[in-house]
Design an enzyme around this catalytic site. Structure first.
Site, mmCIF file in Angstrom:
data_model
loop_
_atom_site.group_PDB
_atom_site.id
_atom_site.type_symbol
_atom_site.label_atom_id
_atom_site.label_comp_id
_atom_site.label_asym_id
_atom_site.label_seq_id
_atom_site.Cartn_x
_atom_site.Cartn_y
_atom_site.Cartn_z
ATOM 1 N N ARG A 93 0.839 -1.213 0.000
ATOM 2 C CA ARG A 93 0.000 0.000 0.000
ATOM 3 C C ARG A 93 0.868 1.254 0.000
ATOM 4 O O ARG A 93 0.428 2.306 -0.446
ATOM 5 C CB ARG A 93 -0.953 0.000 1.190
ATOM 6 C CG ARG A 93 -0.277 -0.039 2.541
ATOM 7 C CD ARG A 93 -1.289 -0.014 3.668
ATOM 8 N NE ARG A 93 -0.698 -0.430 4.930
ATOM 9 C CZ ARG A 93 -1.330 -0.424 6.082
ATOM 10 N NH1 ARG A 93 -2.587 -0.020 6.126
ATOM 11 N NH2 ARG A 93 -0.735 -0.821 7.178
ATOM 12 N N GLU B 193 3.743 3.097 -1.589
ATOM 13 C CA GLU B 193 4.452 3.053 -2.870
ATOM 14 C C GLU B 193 5.972 3.017 -2.686
ATOM 15 O O GLU B 193 6.664 2.190 -3.287
ATOM 16 C CB GLU B 193 4.024 4.294 -3.673
ATOM 17 C CG GLU B 193 4.619 4.385 -5.035
ATOM 18 C CD GLU B 193 3.555 4.277 -6.144
ATOM 19 O OE1 GLU B 193 2.353 4.413 -5.842
ATOM 20 O OE2 GLU B 193 3.970 4.049 -7.289
ATOM 21 N N ASP C 100 -3.632 -1.328 -2.052
ATOM 22 C CA ASP C 100 -4.218 -1.286 -0.710
ATOM 23 C C ASP C 100 -5.403 -2.239 -0.746
ATOM 24 O O ASP C 100 -6.377 -1.998 -1.473
ATOM 25 C CB ASP C 100 -4.662 0.149 -0.389
ATOM 26 C CG ASP C 100 -5.286 0.258 1.001
ATOM 27 O OD1 ASP C 100 -5.733 -0.781 1.554
ATOM 28 O OD2 ASP C 100 -5.340 1.382 1.519
ATOM 29 N N ASN D 18 -1.650 -12.268 1.713
ATOM 30 C CA ASN D 18 -0.787 -12.232 2.899
ATOM 31 C C ASN D 18 -1.017 -11.006 3.777
ATOM 32 O O ASN D 18 -0.845 -11.082 4.990
ATOM 33 C CB ASN D 18 0.681 -12.273 2.429
ATOM 34 C CG ASN D 18 1.628 -11.877 3.542
ATOM 35 O OD1 ASN D 18 1.954 -12.684 4.407
ATOM 36 N ND2 ASN D 18 2.086 -10.629 3.546
ATOM 37 N N SER E 270 -3.934 -18.153 10.334
ATOM 38 C CA SER E 270 -3.179 -18.216 11.591
ATOM 39 C C SER E 270 -3.774 -19.298 12.474
ATOM 40 O O SER E 270 -4.973 -19.580 12.384
ATOM 41 C CB SER E 270 -3.298 -16.861 12.301
ATOM 42 O OG SER E 270 -2.859 -16.957 13.631
ATOM 43 N N TYR F 172 -8.726 -10.172 15.642
ATOM 44 C CA TYR F 172 -7.769 -10.879 14.779
ATOM 45 C C TYR F 172 -8.188 -12.340 14.624
ATOM 46 O O TYR F 172 -8.206 -12.874 13.506
ATOM 47 C CB TYR F 172 -6.374 -10.783 15.400
ATOM 48 C CG TYR F 172 -5.276 -11.431 14.583
ATOM 49 C CD1 TYR F 172 -4.755 -10.797 13.456
ATOM 50 C CD2 TYR F 172 -4.740 -12.666 14.952
ATOM 51 C CE1 TYR F 172 -3.737 -11.385 12.710
ATOM 52 C CE2 TYR F 172 -3.720 -13.253 14.216
ATOM 53 C CZ TYR F 172 -3.223 -12.611 13.099
ATOM 54 O OH TYR F 172 -2.211 -13.198 12.361
ATOM 55 N N SER G 238 -11.154 -12.701 12.438
ATOM 56 C CA SER G 238 -10.811 -12.456 11.024
ATOM 57 C C SER G 238 -10.131 -13.676 10.405
ATOM 58 O O SER G 238 -10.356 -13.987 9.238
ATOM 59 C CB SER G 238 -9.922 -11.215 10.883
ATOM 60 O OG SER G 238 -8.580 -11.477 11.267
ATOM 61 N N LYS G 239 -9.310 -14.363 11.187
ATOM 62 C CA LYS G 239 -8.598 -15.515 10.625
ATOM 63 C C LYS G 239 -9.530 -16.734 10.517
ATOM 64 O O LYS G 239 -9.370 -17.557 9.608
ATOM 65 C CB LYS G 239 -7.340 -15.823 11.443
ATOM 66 C CG LYS G 239 -6.264 -14.730 11.354
ATOM 67 C CD LYS G 239 -5.820 -14.458 9.924
ATOM 68 C CE LYS G 239 -4.627 -13.501 9.826
ATOM 69 N NZ LYS G 239 -4.220 -13.185 8.467
HETATM 70 N N1 LIG Z 1 4.175 -13.074 12.314
HETATM 71 C C1 LIG Z 1 3.439 -14.048 12.830
HETATM 72 O O1 LIG Z 1 3.768 -14.629 13.884
HETATM 73 C C2 LIG Z 1 2.184 -14.495 12.134
HETATM 74 C C3 LIG Z 1 1.521 -15.611 12.650
HETATM 75 C C4 LIG Z 1 0.355 -16.063 12.025
HETATM 76 C C5 LIG Z 1 -0.116 -15.405 10.907
HETATM 77 N N2 LIG Z 1 0.543 -14.301 10.419
HETATM 78 C C6 LIG Z 1 -0.012 -13.648 9.233
HETATM 79 O O2 LIG Z 1 0.990 -13.510 8.255
HETATM 80 C C7 LIG Z 1 0.711 -12.378 7.419
HETATM 81 C C8 LIG Z 1 1.944 -11.504 7.336
HETATM 82 O O3 LIG Z 1 2.247 -11.053 8.650
HETATM 83 P P1 LIG Z 1 3.688 -10.501 9.087
HETATM 84 O O4 LIG Z 1 4.015 -11.161 10.363
HETATM 85 O O5 LIG Z 1 4.627 -10.535 7.967
HETATM 86 O O6 LIG Z 1 3.269 -8.998 9.455
HETATM 87 P P2 LIG Z 1 3.907 -7.571 9.138
HETATM 88 O O7 LIG Z 1 5.391 -7.619 9.163
HETATM 89 O O8 LIG Z 1 3.192 -6.646 10.056
HETATM 90 O O9 LIG Z 1 3.458 -7.319 7.622
HETATM 91 C C9 LIG Z 1 2.129 -7.075 7.291
HETATM 92 C C10 LIG Z 1 2.081 -6.554 5.880
HETATM 93 O O10 LIG Z 1 0.724 -6.308 5.537
HETATM 94 C C11 LIG Z 1 0.660 -5.021 4.949
HETATM 95 N N3 LIG Z 1 -0.667 -4.417 5.020
HETATM 96 C C12 LIG Z 1 -1.407 -4.097 6.105
HETATM 97 N N4 LIG Z 1 -2.562 -3.528 5.727
HETATM 98 C C13 LIG Z 1 -2.558 -3.491 4.369
HETATM 99 C C14 LIG Z 1 -3.453 -3.013 3.384
HETATM 100 N N5 LIG Z 1 -4.615 -2.425 3.711
HETATM 101 N N6 LIG Z 1 -3.131 -3.162 2.075
HETATM 102 C C15 LIG Z 1 -1.959 -3.732 1.711
HETATM 103 N N7 LIG Z 1 -1.051 -4.176 2.592
HETATM 104 C C16 LIG Z 1 -1.358 -4.055 3.908
HETATM 105 C C17 LIG Z 1 1.702 -4.206 5.695
HETATM 106 O O11 LIG Z 1 2.000 -3.006 4.996
HETATM 107 P P3 LIG Z 1 2.584 -1.672 5.748
HETATM 108 O O12 LIG Z 1 4.081 -1.866 5.853
HETATM 109 O O13 LIG Z 1 2.187 -0.572 4.825
HETATM 110 O O14 LIG Z 1 1.919 -1.588 7.088
HETATM 111 C C18 LIG Z 1 2.839 -5.218 5.714
HETATM 112 O O15 LIG Z 1 3.510 -5.231 4.483
HETATM 113 C C19 LIG Z 1 -0.503 -11.688 8.054
HETATM 114 O O16 LIG Z 1 -1.678 -12.067 7.383
HETATM 115 C C20 LIG Z 1 -0.504 -12.229 9.476
HETATM 116 O O17 LIG Z 1 -1.792 -12.203 10.057
HETATM 117 C C21 LIG Z 1 1.680 -13.833 11.015
#
Ligand SMILES: NC(=O)c1ccc[n+]([C@@H]2O[C@H](COP(=O)([O-])OP(=O)(O)OC[C@H]3O[C@@H](n4cnc5c(N)ncnc54)[C@H](OP(=O)(O)O)[C@@H]3O)[C@@H](O)[C@H]2O)c1
Length: 229
Positions: free
Chosen positions: A34, A36, A59, A86, A140, A155, A158-159
């Site tokens: 989202r 750029e 976005d 993701n 998740s 959260y 949502s999952k």
């Molecule tokens: N880390 C864990 O332990 C874990 C465990 C289970 C599941 N997950 C899932 O894995 C996925 C990735 O998580 P992560 O840990 O890598 O989290 P992260 O580092 O917080 O990354 C989340 C990403 O989503 C983007 N995002 C948020 N809102 C958005 C929108 N409206 N449009 C486009 N992009 C958007 C963020 O962009 P910005 O940089 O602009 O905010 C960021 O690039 C998520 O679905 C999360 O629920 C993670």
């Protein structure tokens, strides 16, 4: 023919690593974000390593943004093979279900559920034109009924809902060559989870495996193994 993949929320964390792993397999990756500037820098980093990665802004909460991505894919490539939903947010860590702010739940649903739903509505028709598609919804353990506990209610809801989306869509697409699966990356060290014990490489692996090696559909996976909903 070279496969084409879209990864949402890919400027950092697990999404960025999914792009890296997919591109290493020779897939052309559309890295979306989202923001750029952050997205362009992330894509450039992968291109500097010789990988075939292009940036497109997205976005997932914005209908117009999704439409412009879909139009650009149609015009530029005329096909799409892989969609990794993701992008995600976690806004209510530490809250009980009775304490949680409904606005935070609504915002979480917009990104984590309605975003993937909107993307599927816009991009599955492109996949169906070539009768091939691999959709991976990054869910998740927090969304699994079998593991449901307290904390982060919006959260978790949502999952669970994205898992329902997986199942519904997989059923509706049965008989086509478009598969839809959910996966749980486990507790991965990212900005979202500073206490995560797993690496992004481990967190991304099952999503990439589902997108490239698996023909099953309508299932929930962790560490390349089917897990309980
Ligand atoms: N880390 C864990 O332990 C874990 C465990 C289970 C599941 N997950 C899932 O894995 C996925 C990735 O998580 P992560 O840990 O890598 O989290 P992260 O580092 O917080 O990354 C989340 C990403 O989503 C983007 N995002 C948020 N809102 C958005 C929108 N409206 N449009 C486009 N992009 C958007 C963020 O962009 P910005 O940089 O602009 O905010 C960021 O690039 C998520 O679905 C999360 O629920 C993670």
């Amino acid at each position: 023919m070279q496969k084409i993949a879209v990864v949402t929320g890919a400027n950092r964390g697990i999404g960025f690593e999914i792009c890296r792993q997919l591109a290493h397999l020779g897939i052309k990756v559309i890295l979306t974000a989202r923001n750029e500037e952050k997205g362009r820098i992330a894509a450039e980093k992968l291109r500097d390593d010789g990988l075939d990665v292009v940036f497109h802004s997205l976005d997932v909460t914005n209908e117009g943004s999704i439409r412009s991505l879909a139009e650009w894919i149609e015009e530029t490539f005329g096909r799409l093979d892989i969609l990794i939903n993701n992008a995600g947010i976690l806004l209510d860590r530490g809250y009980t279900t009775l304490q949680v702010d409904i606005d935070k739940v609504r915002e979480t649903m917009e990104t984590n559920v309605y975003g993937p739903l909107r993307l599927c509505k816009a991009l599955v028709p492109i996949m169906l034109k070539n009768d091939f598609g691999r959709i991976v919804n990054v869910s998740s353990g927090a969304g699994a009924f079998s593991k449901m506990r307290t904390g982060q209610p919006g959260y978790s809801i949502s999952k669970t809902a994205i898992n329902a989306l997986t199942k519904l869509l997989a059923n509706e697409l049965a008989g086509t060559n478009v598969t839809v699966n959910s996966m749980a990356p486990g507790p991965v060290l990212t900005d979202m989870n500073p206490n995560g014990k797993r690496s992004v490489e481990e967190g991304a692996d099952t999503a990439v495996w589902l997108a490239t090696e698996i023909t099953e559909t309508g299932k929930f996976f962790g560490d390349r193994t089917e897990i309980e909903w």
